[in-house]
Motif scaffolding. Structure first.
Motif, PDB file in Angstrom:
ATOM      1  N   TYR A 156       0.823  -1.215   0.000  1.00 21.54           N
ATOM      2  CA  TYR A 156       0.000   0.000   0.000  1.00 21.54           C
ATOM      3  C   TYR A 156       0.852   1.258   0.000  1.00 21.54           C
ATOM      4  O   TYR A 156       0.653   2.167  -0.822  1.00 21.54           O
ATOM      5  CB  TYR A 156      -0.945   0.021   1.202  1.00 21.54           C
ATOM      6  N   HIS A 184      -0.292  -0.106  -9.542  1.00 19.63           N
ATOM      7  CA  HIS A 184      -1.563  -0.124  -8.825  1.00 19.63           C
ATOM      8  C   HIS A 184      -2.515  -1.187  -9.377  1.00 19.63           C
ATOM      9  O   HIS A 184      -3.316  -1.750  -8.623  1.00 19.63           O
ATOM     10  CB  HIS A 184      -2.215   1.255  -8.875  1.00 19.63           C
ATOM     11  N   TYR A 203      -7.435  -1.673  -1.197  1.00 20.34           N
ATOM     12  CA  TYR A 203      -6.628  -1.018  -2.224  1.00 20.34           C
ATOM     13  C   TYR A 203      -7.458  -0.265  -3.257  1.00 20.34           C
ATOM     14  O   TYR A 203      -6.901   0.456  -4.083  1.00 20.34           O
ATOM     15  CB  TYR A 203      -5.771  -2.055  -2.956  1.00 20.34           C
ATOM     16  N   PHE A 234      -7.901   2.054   3.910  1.00 21.02           N
ATOM     17  CA  PHE A 234      -6.983   0.909   3.919  1.00 21.02           C
ATOM     18  C   PHE A 234      -6.979   0.236   5.281  1.00 21.02           C
ATOM     19  O   PHE A 234      -7.063  -0.995   5.379  1.00 21.02           O
ATOM     20  CB  PHE A 234      -5.574   1.372   3.563  1.00 21.02           C
ATOM     21  N   SER A 238      -8.484  -3.443   5.866  1.00 21.11           N
ATOM     22  CA  SER A 238      -7.414  -4.395   6.203  1.00 21.11           C
ATOM     23  C   SER A 238      -7.742  -5.137   7.497  1.00 21.11           C
ATOM     24  O   SER A 238      -7.525  -6.352   7.603  1.00 21.11           O
ATOM     25  CB  SER A 238      -6.078  -3.678   6.340  1.00 21.11           C
TER      26      SER A 238
END
Length: 243
Positions: A156, A184, A203, A234, A238
């Motif tokens: 990231y 990306h 992402y 994120f 996550s």
């Protein structure tokens, strides 16, 4: 030359996100406990100490002043680190890669090439390893999840470094814009290969902003807001994906 008498803190705003977000991710992916507060203070102070020391390496002006600040931050960091090391001696093992990566940063500082991508990648890896340390402290083990905390954080923030360069220093470099966009797109594939497909959501925002904005003229404040939104998303996704 007269020494400045101001607080010495890092000027790179992205550093504050990198020092905290991987740590929070590692903590939440494990079992949060009161020891994390002390470890985070230690981690933050060691990060703060690295800045004046690196400044002292690359410039002669106010060198002793920077060293004083570095020592001050370092002492506080080490004092706060001792309880965590006693609670979880496995944290000692993180010292080896952290020192090696820091040596690379020191070399780049001495060569006045801090903006080199290799230097950025080493710094990002240092912060990502902080997430692994937080995970271990929270009764985690040296398992697949710990590796994913490091990997996903590294991926990231590497994307962030590429994007920021694409709208500032490399704004007119079409080739660099392509590198950023390709990277990306690949980011989207990694979560599926790693066995954590939900991480693709973490992402998603970063990918969209890189594809749409690379090479555009954007004010620093706007870039900062975009990055804050991205890093918050994120962290949230996550934690969900790794829980």
């Amino acid at each position: 030359m007269k020494q400045q008498r101001t607080i010495v803190i890092p000027h790179e705003h992205g550093g504050w996100a990198m020092v905290s977000v991987p740590f929070l991710l590692g903590m939440m992916a494990g079992s949060p406990n009161y020891m994390h507060a002390l470890l985070f203070v230690a981690w933050l102070c060691l990060y703060l100490s690295s800045y004046p020391f690196l400044q002292a390496v690359k410039r002669s002006a106010n060198r002793s002043y920077y060293i004083q600040w570095g020592i001050g931050y370092g002492i506080v960091g080490l004092i706060c680190l001792i309880p965590s090391l006693l609670y979880s001696p496995e944290l000692f093992f993180f010292g080896i890669p952290l020192v090696l990566l820091l040596l690379v940063n020191i070399w780049h500082a001495k060569a006045k090439s801090e903006r080199a991508i290799v230097n950025d990648l080493c710094a990002i890896m240092i912060f990502a390893i902080g997430g692994a340390a937080a995970y271990i402290l929270g009764d985690g083990t040296w398992d697949h999840k710990m590796g994913m905390i490091v990997l996903f954080s590294f991926i990231y923030f590497t994307g962030t470094a590429l994007f920021v360069k694409s709208v500032f220093r490399e704004k007119n470099n079409v080739r660099w814009h392509g590198y950023s966009r390709i990277y990306h797109i690949v980011m989207l594939i990694v979560p599926f290969v790693a066995g954590y497909p939900l991480m693709a959501l973490a992402y998603a925002f970063a990918i969209v902003r890189a594809l749409l904005l690379a090479g555009k003229s954007i004010r620093p404040m706007k870039v900062g807001i975009i990055e804050i939104v991205g890093v918050v998303l994120f962290l949230i996704f996550s934690v969900v994906a790794l829980s």
